[in-house]
Design a protein around this motif. Structure first.
Motif, short mmCIF file in Angstrom:
data_model
loop_
_atom_site.label_atom_id
_atom_site.label_comp_id
_atom_site.label_asym_id
_atom_site.label_seq_id
_atom_site.Cartn_x
_atom_site.Cartn_y
_atom_site.Cartn_z
N GLN A 145 0.81 -1.21 0.00
CA GLN A 145 0.00 0.00 0.00
C GLN A 145 0.85 1.27 0.00
OE1 GLN A 145 -0.48 -2.61 1.97
NE2 GLN A 145 -2.63 -3.22 1.89
N LYS A 146 2.11 1.16 0.38
CA LYS A 146 3.00 2.33 0.40
C LYS A 146 3.71 2.55 -0.93
CE LYS A 146 3.96 2.21 5.35
NZ LYS A 146 5.02 2.21 6.37
N LEU A 147 3.66 1.54 -1.81
CA LEU A 147 4.32 1.64 -3.10
C LEU A 147 3.59 2.61 -4.02
CD1 LEU A 147 5.12 -2.13 -3.74
CD2 LEU A 147 6.75 -0.33 -3.12
N ASN A 148 4.36 3.33 -4.81
CA ASN A 148 3.82 4.28 -5.79
C ASN A 148 2.96 5.36 -5.14
OD1 ASN A 148 5.12 2.74 -7.79
ND2 ASN A 148 3.36 1.39 -7.93
N THR A 149 3.34 5.76 -3.93
CA THR A 149 2.67 6.87 -3.24
C THR A 149 3.71 7.94 -2.92
OG1 THR A 149 2.98 5.89 -1.04
CG2 THR A 149 0.95 5.32 -2.21
N ARG A 150 3.24 9.16 -2.68
CA ARG A 150 4.14 10.29 -2.41
C ARG A 150 3.62 11.13 -1.25
NH1 ARG A 150 5.81 12.62 -8.36
NH2 ARG A 150 6.21 10.58 -9.30
N GLN A 151 4.57 11.68 -0.51
CA GLN A 151 4.30 12.64 0.56
C GLN A 151 5.02 13.94 0.20
OE1 GLN A 151 2.19 12.03 3.15
NE2 GLN A 151 1.80 10.07 2.16
#
Length: 186
Positions: A145-151
């Protein structure tokens, strides 16, 4: 090895601490636990009943060797960020500047093959940058779920991550862009 347990998700902190402490051999048992272990070990070894009954709390025993006897744990000082119970601040940053670690286990909020590793908190980002700089190898446990996400705050380029541990199979389509960038996937 620097294992910053403060970077684990809250629900995993106690589990990770217990698993690492036991696995690395840093667990300190009570005299009662040590005695019970000696009793069980003596019985499993096939000792006669009399030999088992002859054991006492005072009979001592050799403590189980640590997996890495030359490795000590380091607990960083500083302030605690309430959300996530993360160590932040100048004291933590200063401590990291005095450390050289062979390996760093880095908790991270978001991972993207183009944007790199990112966090939601700027102070947390500063500490993680220092951890990476102080380490030869960077390992991060990343759920899918953390893959291909940005902060909003960039910690580092994806190339700074040496090893990604995930629940996905290394051949999963989601991981191809990370493998192409040289990240080893376990």
């Amino acid at each position: 090895i620097v294992i910053p347990l403060v970077f684990c998700e809250n629900r995993n902190l106690a589990f990770m601490r217990e698993a690492l402490v036991k696995t690395l051999g840093y667990e300190q048992s009570t005299p009662y636990q040590a005695f019970a272990a000696r009793l069980a070990e003596t019985w499993r070894a096939g000792a006669a009943r009399e030999a088992v009954e002859a054991l006492s709390m005072e009979s001592g025993g050799v403590p189980e060797p640590r997996l890495f006897p030359n490795v000590d744990g380091v607990l960083l000082g500083g302030n605690i960020l309430r959300k996530g119970h993360t160590t932040i601040g100048y004291s933590a940053l200063e401590s990291l500047q005095e450390i050289h670690a062979d390996m760093c286990f880095l908790g991270i909020t978001s991972v993207d093959s183009e944007a790199g590793l990112t966090e939601a908190n700027r102070q947390e980002t500063t500490i993680k940058k220092a951890m990476i700089k102080a380490s030869d190898t960077v390992v991060s446990m990343v759920i899918s779920q953390k893959l291909n996400t940005r902060q909003p705050f960039k910690v580092c380029e994806i190339g700074a991550l040496n090893i990604m541990v995930t629940e996905l199979d290394a051949t999963d389509e989601l991981l191809k862009s990370y493998l192409a960038k040289g990240v080893r996937v376990i």
